[in-house]
Scaffold this active site. Structure first.
Site, short mmCIF file in Angstrom:
data_model
loop_
_atom_site.label_atom_id
_atom_site.label_comp_id
_atom_site.label_asym_id
_atom_site.label_seq_id
_atom_site.Cartn_x
_atom_site.Cartn_y
_atom_site.Cartn_z
N HIS A 89 10.01 8.57 14.00
CA HIS A 89 8.85 7.72 13.72
C HIS A 89 7.57 8.56 13.69
O HIS A 89 6.60 8.26 14.40
CB HIS A 89 8.75 6.60 14.77
N ASP A 126 9.52 -7.10 -4.80
CA ASP A 126 8.48 -7.54 -3.86
C ASP A 126 8.24 -9.02 -4.10
O ASP A 126 8.44 -9.51 -5.21
CB ASP A 126 7.17 -6.76 -4.09
N THR A 155 11.28 4.33 5.81
CA THR A 155 10.13 4.70 6.66
C THR A 155 9.40 3.43 7.10
O THR A 155 8.26 3.50 7.56
CB THR A 155 9.13 5.61 5.91
N SER A 156 10.04 2.24 6.92
CA SER A 156 9.31 1.00 7.23
C SER A 156 9.53 0.61 8.70
O SER A 156 8.75 1.01 9.56
CB SER A 156 9.70 -0.11 6.26
N ARG A 157 10.58 -0.13 8.97
CA ARG A 157 10.95 -0.46 10.35
C ARG A 157 12.47 -0.39 10.43
O ARG A 157 13.18 -0.79 9.50
CB ARG A 157 10.49 -1.88 10.72
N ASP A 200 12.97 7.44 9.19
CA ASP A 200 11.94 7.81 10.16
C ASP A 200 11.90 6.77 11.28
O ASP A 200 11.18 6.94 12.25
CB ASP A 200 10.58 7.88 9.46
N LYS A 230 0.82 -1.22 0.00
CA LYS A 230 0.00 0.00 0.00
C LYS A 230 0.86 1.28 0.00
O LYS A 230 0.63 2.18 -0.79
CB LYS A 230 -0.95 -0.02 1.21
N GLU A 242 15.31 1.99 18.19
CA GLU A 242 14.45 3.11 18.62
C GLU A 242 13.65 2.81 19.88
O GLU A 242 13.26 3.72 20.61
CB GLU A 242 13.50 3.53 17.48
N PRO A 298 7.39 -4.88 5.44
CA PRO A 298 7.21 -5.06 6.89
C PRO A 298 8.44 -5.73 7.47
O PRO A 298 9.25 -6.30 6.72
CB PRO A 298 5.99 -6.02 6.97
P1 NAD Z 1 1.71 -3.72 2.90
O1 NAD Z 1 1.48 -5.03 3.59
O2 NAD Z 1 0.60 -3.13 2.11
O3 NAD Z 1 2.98 -3.84 1.93
C1 NAD Z 1 4.15 -4.52 2.27
C2 NAD Z 1 4.72 -5.15 1.00
O4 NAD Z 1 5.95 -5.78 1.34
C3 NAD Z 1 3.81 -6.22 0.38
O5 NAD Z 1 3.61 -5.95 -0.99
C4 NAD Z 1 4.57 -7.52 0.60
O6 NAD Z 1 4.37 -8.47 -0.43
C5 NAD Z 1 6.01 -7.02 0.62
N1 NAD Z 1 6.91 -7.94 1.33
C6 NAD Z 1 6.71 -8.60 2.48
N2 NAD Z 1 7.78 -9.35 2.78
C7 NAD Z 1 8.68 -9.16 1.78
C8 NAD Z 1 9.98 -9.66 1.52
N3 NAD Z 1 10.55 -10.53 2.34
N4 NAD Z 1 10.61 -9.24 0.41
C9 NAD Z 1 10.01 -8.36 -0.45
N5 NAD Z 1 8.78 -7.86 -0.27
C10 NAD Z 1 8.12 -8.25 0.84
O7 NAD Z 1 2.20 -2.74 4.05
P2 NAD Z 1 2.24 -1.15 3.99
O8 NAD Z 1 0.96 -0.60 4.50
O9 NAD Z 1 2.73 -0.72 2.67
O10 NAD Z 1 3.34 -0.85 5.13
C11 NAD Z 1 4.67 -1.27 4.99
C12 NAD Z 1 5.38 -1.11 6.32
O11 NAD Z 1 5.55 0.27 6.62
C13 NAD Z 1 4.59 -1.64 7.54
O12 NAD Z 1 4.75 -3.04 7.73
C14 NAD Z 1 5.17 -0.86 8.68
O13 NAD Z 1 6.23 -1.58 9.27
C15 NAD Z 1 5.71 0.41 8.02
N6 NAD Z 1 4.97 1.60 8.47
C16 NAD Z 1 5.67 2.63 9.01
C17 NAD Z 1 5.00 3.77 9.45
C18 NAD Z 1 5.73 4.97 10.02
O14 NAD Z 1 5.11 5.77 10.73
N7 NAD Z 1 7.00 5.16 9.72
C19 NAD Z 1 3.62 3.84 9.34
C20 NAD Z 1 2.94 2.78 8.76
C21 NAD Z 1 3.62 1.67 8.32
#
Ligand code: NAD
Length: 335
Positions: free
Chosen positions: A295, A173, A232-234, A258, A153, A263, A206
């Site tokens: 974050h 992905d 901005t993921s983890r 972020d 997303k 953290e 994630p």
């Molecule tokens: P999502 O589930 O829609 O998208 C994650 C994508 O990663 C999916 O398309 C999945 O197929 C892919 N994926 C999973 N494991 C994989 C791997 N081993 N190799 C390659 N691709 C892989 O999630 P999202 O809503 O896009 O959010 C992504 C991440 O962003 C969340 O899991 C969260 O940790 C992080 N996040 C951070 C904040 C922030 O404030 N900084 C806020 C929201 C989310």
């Protein structure tokens, strides 16, 4: 339902109160969930957690003993909850699967633009009436190659925005999104190829066993000289120590984060009157080409409204004896 809201932040309480509309009895506490603070949940059927709360096996067992049946997460990420343990203990857990992918992707772009155009240094100079332009050169984003790791997303919004800048987009992905290929000409390639070709790499996966320290020295070696990395993921998706080495050698041109590997226990609180004791963070903070935010990519009005509404929606479902489609424990049982 009586709900204990752990890690309550002043900024989110009005959003949660408004979404709740007095349906549930919410008690807000600043403490995060730990094995010590778990006992505060005595007398509560449900709790709500934030991404820094630690719901490990032992803590979940305590919660179970104290009568907690439901956990409503105020986050997308759920790497802080042992879902298998929760499922086995019959504690239902639900998250907020998509509160505003735009908020996070737009923050990622903000980090990129701020680093590339050296906005912080420029503004600091101007504050001192220094209008010298030396060392402020960036590059056009137009025609650059951007590698998006994780095109879910948030990654998908990032693709759309970077396409708007005129960038060529490479994706990596485990599940390819054909719509992104059709609409924005994104090309899915193996991770190694993405690293070899991208001028900018943005992380949107994630945290799981496969993505833990995904960005490490082996991968950095394959990257272009001067690559920009945005995360901005983890925090734990990058091996920060090895990224720091890449920054020192000049292999990595800039780092915008972020989220930070260590953290937990630092972010989301004011430590400005303490002596900093995280050497890695001290070193990162000292680098001119590193930009760190605490974050806060989710901090938009829209995102906070959606987080509050979905958190309350999950509680509504459970209190009405219904399933919520945001439940994670069902998936954990079937996995
Ligand atoms: P999502 O589930 O829609 O998208 C994650 C994508 O990663 C999916 O398309 C999945 O197929 C892919 N994926 C999973 N494991 C994989 C791997 N081993 N190799 C390659 N691709 C892989 O999630 P999202 O809503 O896009 O959010 C992504 C991440 O962003 C969340 O899991 C969260 O940790 C992080 N996040 C951070 C904040 C922030 O404030 N900084 C806020 C929201 C989310």
């Amino acid at each position: 339902m009586k709900v204990l809201v752990y890690s309550s932040k002043t900024f989110e309480i009005p959003y949660l109160k408004e979404a709740n509309n007095s349906k549930h009895k919410l008690t807000f506490i600043e403490d995060g969930l730990t094995s010590e603070t778990a006992m505060k949940s005595v007398g509560y059927e449900a709790i709500s957690l934030f991404s820094a709360d630690d719901a490990n096996y032992n803590t979940l067992e305590k919660l179970k003993d104290f009568g907690v049946k439901y956990i409503s997460l105020r986050s997308v990420g759920h790497d802080n909850v042992n879902l298998n343990a929760a499922a086995r203990l019959h504690i239902k857990v639900a998250n907020v699967p998509a509160y505003s992918p735009n908020a996070i992707a737009e923050h990622a772009v903000s980090l990129l633009l701020t680093l590339n155009r050296k906005l912080i240094e420029s503004n600091q100079r101007v504050k001192y009436f220094n209008f010298d332009l030396n060392h402020l050169i960036g590059f056009d984003l137009n025609n650059k190659t951007v590698g998006i790791i994780g095109t879910g997303k948030i990654g998908a919004v990032m693709v759309k925005i970077m396409h708007g800048f005129g960038c060529k987009i490479l994706g990596y992905d485990i599940q390819e999104n054909k719509e992104l290929v059709k609409q924005f000409g994104i090309r899915y390639v193996p991770l190694k190829d993405l690293c070899e070709q991208a001028d900018i790499i943005s992380l949107h996966v994630p945290l799981n066993t496969d993505t833990y320290q995904l960005i490490n020295e082996d991968l950095i070696d394959q990257m272009k000289e001067g690559v920009f990395i945005i995360n901005t993921s983890r925090g734990k998706v990058i091996h920060t120590e090895q990224v720091l080495m890449g920054l020192k050698s000049g292999k990595i041109g800039a780092l915008g984060i972020d989220v930070y590997e260590n953290e937990s226990g630092i972010f989301f609180a004011d430590h400005s009157h303490e002596i900093p004791n995280d050497d890695l963070l001290i070193k990162l903070n000292a680098m001119p080409n590193v930009l760190i935010t605490g974050h806060h990519a989710f901090m938009t009005d829209e995102a906070l409204t959606n987080i509050a509404e979905t958190t309350i929606y999950n509680l509504d479902c459970w209190s009405n004896g219904k399933e919520t489609e945001n439940e994670l424990t069902t998936a954990a049982i079937t996995a």
